[in-house]
Design a protein around this motif. Structure first.
Motif, PDB file in Angstrom:
ATOM      1  N   ALA A 242       0.845  -1.210   0.000  1.00 45.20           N
ATOM      2  CA  ALA A 242       0.000   0.000   0.000  1.00 45.20           C
ATOM      3  C   ALA A 242       0.876   1.254   0.000  1.00 45.20           C
ATOM      4  O   ALA A 242       0.600   2.228  -0.717  1.00 45.20           O
ATOM      5  N   PHE A 243       1.956   1.222   0.764  1.00 42.69           N
ATOM      6  CA  PHE A 243       2.876   2.364   0.815  1.00 42.69           C
ATOM      7  C   PHE A 243       3.505   2.607  -0.562  1.00 42.69           C
ATOM      8  O   PHE A 243       3.575   3.746  -1.051  1.00 42.69           O
ATOM      9  N   LEU A 244       3.949   1.521  -1.214  1.00 42.98           N
ATOM     10  CA  LEU A 244       4.571   1.676  -2.539  1.00 42.98           C
ATOM     11  C   LEU A 244       3.561   2.227  -3.546  1.00 42.98           C
ATOM     12  O   LEU A 244       3.901   3.032  -4.413  1.00 42.98           O
ATOM     13  N   ILE A 245       2.303   1.793  -3.432  1.00 42.32           N
ATOM     14  CA  ILE A 245       1.275   2.275  -4.357  1.00 42.32           C
ATOM     15  C   ILE A 245       0.960   3.748  -4.059  1.00 42.32           C
ATOM     16  O   ILE A 245       0.808   4.553  -4.987  1.00 42.32           O
ATOM     17  N   LEU A 246       0.907   4.113  -2.779  1.00 39.70           N
ATOM     18  CA  LEU A 246       0.706   5.539  -2.425  1.00 39.70           C
ATOM     19  C   LEU A 246       1.840   6.380  -3.009  1.00 39.70           C
ATOM     20  O   LEU A 246       1.619   7.483  -3.521  1.00 39.70           O
ATOM     21  N   ARG A 247       3.055   5.846  -2.951  1.00 35.29           N
ATOM     22  CA  ARG A 247       4.201   6.580  -3.503  1.00 35.29           C
ATOM     23  C   ARG A 247       4.053   6.704  -5.019  1.00 35.29           C
ATOM     24  O   ARG A 247       4.281   7.768  -5.591  1.00 35.29           O
ATOM     25  N   GLY A 248       3.631   5.603  -5.665  1.00 38.21           N
ATOM     26  CA  GLY A 248       3.431   5.636  -7.109  1.00 38.21           C
ATOM     27  C   GLY A 248       2.378   6.655  -7.516  1.00 38.21           C
ATOM     28  O   GLY A 248       2.519   7.346  -8.534  1.00 38.21           O
TER      29      GLY A 248
END
Ligand SMILES: Cc1ncc(COP(=O)(O)O)c(C=O)c1O
Length: 389
Positions: A242-248
Protein backbone atom coordinates in the motif's frame (compact mmCIF):
# COMPACT_ATOMS: atom_id res chain seq x y z
CA UNK A 1 13.92 -5.96 31.66
CA UNK A 2 16.29 -8.63 30.33
CA UNK A 3 17.61 -8.19 26.79
CA UNK A 4 15.59 -11.08 25.23
CA UNK A 5 12.49 -9.32 26.58
CA UNK A 6 13.71 -5.89 25.45
CA UNK A 7 14.16 -6.91 21.81
CA UNK A 8 10.47 -7.84 21.80
CA UNK A 9 9.44 -4.60 23.52
CA UNK A 10 11.78 -1.99 21.98
CA UNK A 11 11.75 1.64 23.12
CA UNK A 12 8.77 3.60 21.81
CA UNK A 13 9.43 6.70 19.71
CA UNK A 14 6.40 8.92 19.30
CA UNK A 15 6.42 12.26 17.52
CA UNK A 16 5.74 15.12 19.93
CA UNK A 17 2.53 17.16 19.40
CA UNK A 18 2.95 19.59 16.50
CA UNK A 19 5.58 17.46 14.77
CA UNK A 20 4.71 15.09 11.89
CA UNK A 21 6.29 13.07 9.07
CA UNK A 22 5.85 14.62 5.64
CA UNK A 23 5.46 11.14 4.12
CA UNK A 24 3.06 9.02 6.18
CA UNK A 25 4.82 6.07 7.88
CA UNK A 26 4.19 2.48 6.87
CA UNK A 27 2.16 0.76 9.59
CA UNK A 28 3.91 -2.56 9.01
CA UNK A 29 2.07 -4.16 11.90
CA UNK A 30 -0.49 -6.96 11.83
CA UNK A 31 -1.76 -6.18 15.34
CA UNK A 32 -2.94 -3.01 17.06
CA UNK A 33 -3.81 -2.74 20.73
CA UNK A 34 -5.95 -0.46 22.86
CA UNK A 35 -5.10 0.74 26.37
CA UNK A 36 -7.49 -1.65 28.09
CA UNK A 37 -9.69 -4.68 27.56
CA UNK A 38 -12.74 -2.43 27.97
CA UNK A 39 -11.52 -0.27 25.08
CA UNK A 40 -10.82 -3.38 22.99
CA UNK A 41 -14.37 -4.58 23.66
CA UNK A 42 -15.78 -1.19 22.70
CA UNK A 43 -13.87 -1.39 19.41
CA UNK A 44 -15.10 -4.92 18.72
CA UNK A 45 -18.70 -3.83 19.35
CA UNK A 46 -18.21 -1.01 16.82
CA UNK A 47 -18.54 1.67 19.53
CA UNK A 48 -15.13 3.28 19.01
CA UNK A 49 -12.83 3.78 16.01
CA UNK A 50 -9.42 2.18 15.67
CA UNK A 51 -7.51 -0.68 14.19
CA UNK A 52 -7.19 -4.23 15.51
CA UNK A 53 -6.02 -6.70 12.85
CA UNK A 54 -4.56 -5.82 9.45
CA UNK A 55 -6.65 -8.36 7.51
CA UNK A 56 -9.67 -6.24 8.46
CA UNK A 57 -8.00 -2.81 8.20
CA UNK A 58 -4.70 -0.98 8.64
CA UNK A 59 -3.87 2.76 8.70
CA UNK A 60 -1.61 2.58 5.61
CA UNK A 61 -4.06 0.57 3.51
CA UNK A 62 -6.88 2.83 4.77
CA UNK A 63 -4.97 5.92 3.62
CA UNK A 64 -4.70 4.36 0.16
CA UNK A 65 -8.44 3.50 0.19
CA UNK A 66 -9.44 7.07 1.09
CA UNK A 67 -7.20 8.52 -1.63
CA UNK A 68 -8.47 6.16 -4.35
CA UNK A 69 -12.12 6.79 -3.40
CA UNK A 70 -11.53 10.53 -3.80
CA UNK A 71 -9.70 10.14 -7.13
CA UNK A 72 -12.56 8.06 -8.55
CA UNK A 73 -15.24 10.37 -7.08
CA UNK A 74 -16.83 7.95 -4.59
CA UNK A 75 -16.88 7.84 -0.80
CA UNK A 76 -15.37 4.43 -0.04
CA UNK A 77 -12.89 1.86 -1.30
CA UNK A 78 -11.56 -1.59 -0.40
CA UNK A 79 -8.04 -2.55 -1.44
CA UNK A 80 -6.93 -6.10 -2.17
CA UNK A 81 -3.77 -8.07 -2.90
CA UNK A 82 -4.24 -7.90 -6.71
CA UNK A 83 -6.64 -6.60 -9.34
CA UNK A 84 -7.99 -10.11 -9.87
CA UNK A 85 -8.46 -10.32 -6.09
CA UNK A 86 -10.67 -7.21 -6.24
CA UNK A 87 -12.73 -8.74 -9.07
CA UNK A 88 -13.08 -12.24 -7.56
CA UNK A 89 -13.97 -10.96 -4.09
CA UNK A 90 -16.49 -8.50 -5.56
CA UNK A 91 -18.13 -11.26 -7.63
CA UNK A 92 -18.26 -13.61 -4.63
CA UNK A 93 -19.56 -10.92 -2.28
CA UNK A 94 -22.36 -9.80 -4.60
CA UNK A 95 -23.78 -13.01 -6.09
CA UNK A 96 -25.65 -16.05 -4.84
CA UNK A 97 -26.98 -19.29 -6.35
CA UNK A 98 -29.51 -18.65 -9.12
CA UNK A 99 -28.23 -15.13 -9.95
CA UNK A 100 -27.53 -14.08 -13.54
CA UNK A 101 -24.48 -12.01 -14.60
CA UNK A 102 -24.13 -10.12 -17.88
CA UNK A 103 -20.54 -9.92 -19.15
CA UNK A 104 -18.72 -9.36 -22.42
CA UNK A 105 -16.47 -11.21 -24.86
CA UNK A 106 -13.98 -8.33 -24.68
CA UNK A 107 -13.59 -8.77 -20.91
CA UNK A 108 -10.20 -9.53 -19.32
CA UNK A 109 -9.66 -13.33 -19.53
CA UNK A 110 -9.43 -14.07 -15.77
CA UNK A 111 -12.69 -12.13 -15.19
CA UNK A 112 -14.41 -14.30 -17.79
CA UNK A 113 -12.89 -17.37 -16.13
CA UNK A 114 -14.19 -16.28 -12.73
CA UNK A 115 -17.72 -15.79 -14.07
CA UNK A 116 -17.87 -18.94 -16.22
CA UNK A 117 -15.98 -21.40 -14.07
CA UNK A 118 -15.98 -20.19 -10.48
CA UNK A 119 -19.44 -18.58 -10.22
CA UNK A 120 -20.74 -21.28 -12.59
CA UNK A 121 -19.80 -23.92 -10.00
CA UNK A 122 -21.98 -22.13 -7.44
CA UNK A 123 -25.04 -21.98 -9.69
CA UNK A 124 -24.61 -18.44 -11.05
CA UNK A 125 -25.48 -18.23 -14.77
CA UNK A 126 -24.18 -15.68 -17.25
CA UNK A 127 -24.76 -14.21 -20.69
CA UNK A 128 -21.73 -13.08 -22.69
CA UNK A 129 -22.18 -10.54 -25.51
CA UNK A 130 -20.03 -8.11 -27.46
CA UNK A 131 -19.70 -4.75 -25.69
CA UNK A 132 -21.15 -3.04 -28.79
CA UNK A 133 -24.33 -5.16 -28.80
CA UNK A 134 -26.68 -2.82 -26.89
CA UNK A 135 -29.78 -4.48 -28.41
CA UNK A 136 -28.47 -7.81 -27.05
CA UNK A 137 -27.90 -6.17 -23.64
CA UNK A 138 -31.51 -5.03 -23.56
CA UNK A 139 -32.73 -8.53 -24.47
CA UNK A 140 -30.43 -10.23 -21.91
CA UNK A 141 -31.59 -7.86 -19.16
CA UNK A 142 -35.19 -9.00 -19.68
CA UNK A 143 -34.12 -11.93 -17.45
CA UNK A 144 -33.61 -10.96 -13.77
CA UNK A 145 -29.94 -9.95 -13.56
CA UNK A 146 -27.79 -9.27 -10.50
CA UNK A 147 -24.72 -7.74 -12.14
CA UNK A 148 -23.52 -6.16 -15.36
CA UNK A 149 -19.71 -6.13 -15.52
CA UNK A 150 -17.69 -4.50 -18.29
CA UNK A 151 -14.49 -2.63 -19.20
CA UNK A 152 -13.68 0.40 -21.35
CA UNK A 153 -11.49 0.72 -23.37
CA UNK A 154 -11.44 -3.06 -23.82
CA UNK A 155 -8.33 -5.18 -23.98
CA UNK A 156 -6.61 -5.33 -26.48
CA UNK A 157 -8.84 -3.91 -29.25
CA UNK A 158 -9.75 -0.70 -27.32
CA UNK A 159 -13.49 -0.90 -28.00
CA UNK A 160 -15.39 1.75 -26.07
CA UNK A 161 -18.35 0.77 -23.88
CA UNK A 162 -21.29 3.18 -23.97
CA UNK A 163 -21.23 3.71 -20.20
CA UNK A 164 -24.35 5.90 -20.00
CA UNK A 165 -26.38 3.33 -21.96
CA UNK A 166 -25.05 0.34 -20.00
CA UNK A 167 -25.69 1.96 -16.61
CA UNK A 168 -29.18 3.07 -17.68
CA UNK A 169 -30.12 -0.37 -19.02
CA UNK A 170 -28.57 -2.14 -16.02
CA UNK A 171 -30.33 0.03 -13.46
CA UNK A 172 -33.69 -0.13 -15.26
CA UNK A 173 -33.40 -3.93 -14.95
CA UNK A 174 -32.49 -3.66 -11.23
CA UNK A 175 -28.90 -4.87 -11.77
CA UNK A 176 -25.74 -3.53 -10.13
CA UNK A 177 -23.28 -2.07 -12.65
CA UNK A 178 -19.60 -2.91 -12.12
CA UNK A 179 -16.89 -1.41 -14.31
CA UNK A 180 -13.27 -2.54 -14.47
CA UNK A 181 -11.75 0.91 -15.01
CA UNK A 182 -8.11 -0.20 -15.00
CA UNK A 183 -7.38 0.96 -18.56
CA UNK A 184 -8.95 4.42 -18.21
CA UNK A 185 -7.55 5.14 -14.74
CA UNK A 186 -8.89 6.71 -11.56
CA UNK A 187 -9.48 10.16 -13.01
CA UNK A 188 -11.92 9.06 -15.69
CA UNK A 189 -15.56 7.83 -15.85
CA UNK A 190 -16.39 8.84 -12.26
CA UNK A 191 -19.31 11.00 -13.46
CA UNK A 192 -21.23 7.94 -14.74
CA UNK A 193 -23.70 6.07 -12.52
CA UNK A 194 -21.42 3.04 -12.16
CA UNK A 195 -22.08 1.32 -8.81
CA UNK A 196 -18.62 -0.18 -8.33
CA UNK A 197 -15.34 0.53 -10.08
CA UNK A 198 -12.69 -2.17 -9.88
CA UNK A 199 -9.04 -1.45 -10.62
CA UNK A 200 -5.77 -3.29 -10.83
CA UNK A 201 -3.38 -1.11 -8.79
CA UNK A 202 -0.57 -3.18 -10.30
CA UNK A 203 -0.80 -0.96 -13.38
CA UNK A 204 -1.01 2.85 -13.37
CA UNK A 205 -1.28 3.33 -9.60
CA UNK A 206 2.06 1.81 -8.77
CA UNK A 207 3.52 2.72 -12.18
CA UNK A 208 6.83 1.03 -11.56
CA UNK A 209 5.60 -2.50 -12.22
CA UNK A 210 7.11 -3.78 -8.96
CA UNK A 211 4.06 -4.28 -6.75
CA UNK A 212 0.60 -5.83 -7.08
CA UNK A 213 -2.70 -4.56 -5.74
CA UNK A 214 -6.37 -4.11 -6.51
CA UNK A 215 -9.26 -1.91 -5.46
CA UNK A 216 -13.04 -1.75 -5.54
CA UNK A 217 -14.44 1.76 -5.25
CA UNK A 218 -18.05 2.79 -4.66
CA UNK A 219 -20.70 4.05 -2.26
CA UNK A 220 -20.05 3.20 1.37
CA UNK A 221 -23.48 1.59 1.86
CA UNK A 222 -22.57 -0.92 -0.89
CA UNK A 223 -19.02 -1.47 0.34
CA UNK A 224 -19.74 -1.79 4.08
CA UNK A 225 -21.20 -5.34 3.91
CA UNK A 226 -18.58 -6.29 1.28
CA UNK A 227 -15.80 -5.35 3.75
CA UNK A 228 -16.88 -8.19 6.05
CA UNK A 229 -16.80 -10.71 3.18
CA UNK A 230 -13.45 -9.40 1.91
CA UNK A 231 -11.96 -9.75 5.41
CA UNK A 232 -13.16 -13.35 5.58
CA UNK A 233 -11.92 -14.15 2.05
CA UNK A 234 -8.51 -12.87 3.12
CA UNK A 235 -7.00 -11.35 -0.02
CA UNK A 236 -5.67 -8.38 1.94
CA UNK A 237 -3.19 -5.84 0.56
CA UNK A 238 0.02 -5.74 2.59
CA UNK A 239 0.77 -2.31 4.16
CA UNK A 240 4.18 -2.17 2.49
CA UNK A 241 2.54 -2.71 -0.92
CA UNK A 242 0.00 0.00 0.00
CA UNK A 243 2.88 2.36 0.82
CA UNK A 244 4.57 1.68 -2.54
CA UNK A 245 1.28 2.28 -4.36
CA UNK A 246 0.71 5.54 -2.42
CA UNK A 247 4.20 6.58 -3.50
CA UNK A 248 3.43 5.64 -7.11
CA UNK A 249 0.22 7.66 -7.09
CA UNK A 250 2.16 10.89 -6.47
CA UNK A 251 3.30 10.76 -10.10
CA UNK A 252 0.12 9.14 -11.50
CA UNK A 253 -1.19 12.18 -13.41
CA UNK A 254 2.12 13.18 -14.99
CA UNK A 255 2.90 9.59 -15.95
CA UNK A 256 -0.56 8.89 -17.38
CA UNK A 257 -0.59 12.06 -19.45
CA UNK A 258 2.98 11.69 -20.73
CA UNK A 259 2.35 8.06 -21.65
CA UNK A 260 -0.91 9.03 -23.42
CA UNK A 261 0.93 11.66 -25.47
CA UNK A 262 3.52 9.09 -26.62
CA UNK A 263 0.73 6.57 -27.32
CA UNK A 264 -1.12 9.09 -29.52
CA UNK A 265 2.08 9.85 -31.49
CA UNK A 266 2.80 6.14 -32.01
CA UNK A 267 -0.81 5.48 -33.07
CA UNK A 268 -0.39 8.11 -35.81
CA UNK A 269 2.92 6.64 -36.90
CA UNK A 270 1.38 3.15 -37.12
CA UNK A 271 -1.70 4.40 -38.99
CA UNK A 272 0.55 5.86 -41.71
CA UNK A 273 2.66 2.70 -42.20
CA UNK A 274 1.97 0.37 -45.16
CA UNK A 275 2.60 -2.82 -43.11
CA UNK A 276 -0.27 -1.91 -40.75
CA UNK A 277 -3.83 -2.92 -41.70
CA UNK A 278 -5.65 -1.22 -38.81
CA UNK A 279 -4.79 0.73 -35.66
CA UNK A 280 -6.93 0.45 -32.52
CA UNK A 281 -6.50 3.66 -30.51
CA UNK A 282 -9.59 5.57 -29.32
CA UNK A 283 -7.81 8.91 -29.70
CA UNK A 284 -7.50 8.48 -33.48
CA UNK A 285 -10.37 10.13 -35.41
CA UNK A 286 -10.43 6.95 -37.57
CA UNK A 287 -11.30 4.77 -34.52
CA UNK A 288 -14.91 3.61 -35.16
CA UNK A 289 -15.99 4.89 -31.71
CA UNK A 290 -13.82 8.00 -31.53
CA UNK A 291 -16.83 10.30 -30.96
CA UNK A 292 -18.05 8.17 -28.03
CA UNK A 293 -14.51 8.00 -26.60
CA UNK A 294 -14.14 11.78 -26.90
CA UNK A 295 -17.43 12.24 -25.00
CA UNK A 296 -16.46 9.85 -22.21
CA UNK A 297 -12.71 10.32 -21.81
CA UNK A 298 -10.27 13.15 -21.19
CA UNK A 299 -7.22 10.97 -21.94
CA UNK A 300 -7.41 8.12 -24.43
CA UNK A 301 -5.07 5.73 -22.66
CA UNK A 302 -1.63 4.28 -23.13
CA UNK A 303 -2.55 1.08 -25.01
CA UNK A 304 -2.14 1.06 -28.80
CA UNK A 305 -3.06 -2.12 -30.65
CA UNK A 306 -2.82 -2.78 -34.37
CA UNK A 307 -3.23 -5.51 -36.97
CA UNK A 308 -0.36 -6.29 -39.34
CA UNK A 309 -1.15 -7.19 -42.97
CA UNK A 310 1.39 -10.01 -42.68
CA UNK A 311 -0.60 -11.87 -39.97
CA UNK A 312 1.02 -14.07 -37.34
CA UNK A 313 4.43 -14.36 -39.02
CA UNK A 314 4.72 -10.56 -39.26
CA UNK A 315 3.54 -10.10 -35.66
CA UNK A 316 6.23 -12.53 -34.49
CA UNK A 317 8.94 -10.74 -36.51
CA UNK A 318 7.75 -7.35 -35.20
CA UNK A 319 7.73 -8.42 -31.54
CA UNK A 320 11.15 -10.05 -31.76
CA UNK A 321 12.67 -7.04 -33.57
CA UNK A 322 11.62 -4.49 -30.91
CA UNK A 323 14.47 -3.48 -28.66
CA UNK A 324 12.90 -1.09 -26.15
CA UNK A 325 9.62 -2.96 -25.58
CA UNK A 326 9.69 -5.89 -23.15
CA UNK A 327 7.82 -9.00 -24.34
CA UNK A 328 5.79 -9.08 -21.16
CA UNK A 329 2.23 -9.01 -19.83
CA UNK A 330 0.75 -6.10 -17.85
CA UNK A 331 0.48 -2.41 -18.75
CA UNK A 332 0.77 1.01 -17.22
CA UNK A 333 4.40 0.65 -16.15
CA UNK A 334 7.18 3.06 -16.96
CA UNK A 335 8.69 0.51 -19.39
CA UNK A 336 7.02 -0.05 -22.75
CA UNK A 337 5.68 -3.57 -23.32
CA UNK A 338 4.54 -5.66 -26.28
CA UNK A 339 2.06 -8.54 -26.30
CA UNK A 340 1.12 -10.80 -29.25
CA UNK A 341 -2.03 -12.97 -29.65
CA UNK A 342 -0.07 -16.04 -28.50
CA UNK A 343 0.35 -14.28 -25.13
CA UNK A 344 -3.27 -13.10 -24.87
CA UNK A 345 -5.16 -16.31 -24.00
CA UNK A 346 -8.84 -16.34 -24.93
CA UNK A 347 -8.60 -19.96 -26.11
CA UNK A 348 -11.79 -20.90 -24.27
CA UNK A 349 -13.84 -18.61 -26.55
CA UNK A 350 -15.81 -20.42 -29.28
CA UNK A 351 -15.25 -19.48 -32.95
CA UNK A 352 -18.06 -16.88 -32.98
CA UNK A 353 -16.82 -15.28 -29.74
CA UNK A 354 -13.26 -15.26 -31.12
CA UNK A 355 -14.56 -13.41 -34.19
CA UNK A 356 -16.46 -10.93 -31.98
CA UNK A 357 -13.33 -10.32 -29.87
CA UNK A 358 -11.70 -8.71 -32.93
CA UNK A 359 -8.28 -10.23 -32.18
CA UNK A 360 -6.57 -11.53 -35.34
CA UNK A 361 -3.35 -13.57 -35.75
CA UNK A 362 -1.60 -10.32 -36.68
CA UNK A 363 -2.84 -8.24 -33.69
CA UNK A 364 -0.10 -6.67 -31.58
CA UNK A 365 -0.69 -4.73 -28.35
CA UNK A 366 1.74 -2.06 -27.23
CA UNK A 367 1.68 -0.59 -23.73
CA UNK A 368 3.49 2.72 -23.85
CA UNK A 369 5.92 3.64 -21.09
CA UNK A 370 7.89 6.71 -20.15
CA UNK A 371 10.85 6.34 -22.49
CA UNK A 372 11.64 9.23 -24.84
CA UNK A 373 8.88 9.39 -27.49
CA UNK A 374 11.38 9.68 -30.38
CA UNK A 375 13.29 6.60 -29.22
CA UNK A 376 10.01 4.65 -29.07
CA UNK A 377 9.02 5.85 -32.56
CA UNK A 378 12.41 4.82 -33.94
CA UNK A 379 12.16 1.38 -32.37
CA UNK A 380 8.61 0.80 -33.69
CA UNK A 381 9.66 1.98 -37.17
CA UNK A 382 12.64 -0.38 -37.37
CA UNK A 383 10.49 -3.30 -36.07
CA UNK A 384 7.81 -2.54 -38.69
CA UNK A 385 10.57 -2.69 -41.29
CA UNK A 386 11.62 -6.10 -39.94
CA UNK A 387 7.97 -7.29 -39.89
CA UNK A 388 7.63 -6.57 -43.60
CA UNK A 389 4.37 -6.63 -45.56
C1 LIG B 1 -8.38 -4.75 -17.23
C2 LIG B 1 -7.66 -5.54 -16.19
N1 LIG B 1 -8.30 -5.83 -15.05
C3 LIG B 1 -7.70 -6.53 -14.07
C4 LIG B 1 -6.41 -6.99 -14.20
C5 LIG B 1 -5.81 -7.84 -13.11
O1 LIG B 1 -4.93 -7.18 -12.35
P1 LIG B 1 -3.80 -7.91 -11.47
O2 LIG B 1 -2.77 -8.41 -12.42
O3 LIG B 1 -3.36 -6.83 -10.55
O4 LIG B 1 -4.46 -9.05 -10.74
C6 LIG B 1 -5.70 -6.71 -15.37
C7 LIG B 1 -4.31 -7.19 -15.54
O5 LIG B 1 -3.76 -7.18 -16.61
C8 LIG B 1 -6.35 -5.96 -16.39
O6 LIG B 1 -5.72 -5.69 -17.55
Amino acid sequence: MKKPTRVNHPPTVELPPGNRAVVAPIYQSVKFEFDSLADTERYLRGERPGFFYTRASNPTTRQLELLLAELQGRDDCLVTASGVGAISQTLLALTRQGDHVLCFVETYNPTRYLIRRLLGRFGVTHTMLSIEDLAGVERALAAPTRLVIFESPTNPITRIADIAALTRLGHTAGALVVMDNTFAGFHQHGEYQVDLFVHSLTKYASGAGDVMGGAVIGRSELLRPMRTDFGALGGTLDPHAAFLILRGLKTYFVRYQAQCASAAALAQLLAAHPAVARVHYPGLPAHPQHALAARQMRDFGTIVSFDLHGGEAAARRFADALELFALAASLGSTESLVVTPQMMGGRELNAEQQRLSGITAGTVRLSIGLEDADDLAQDVSQALGAAGG
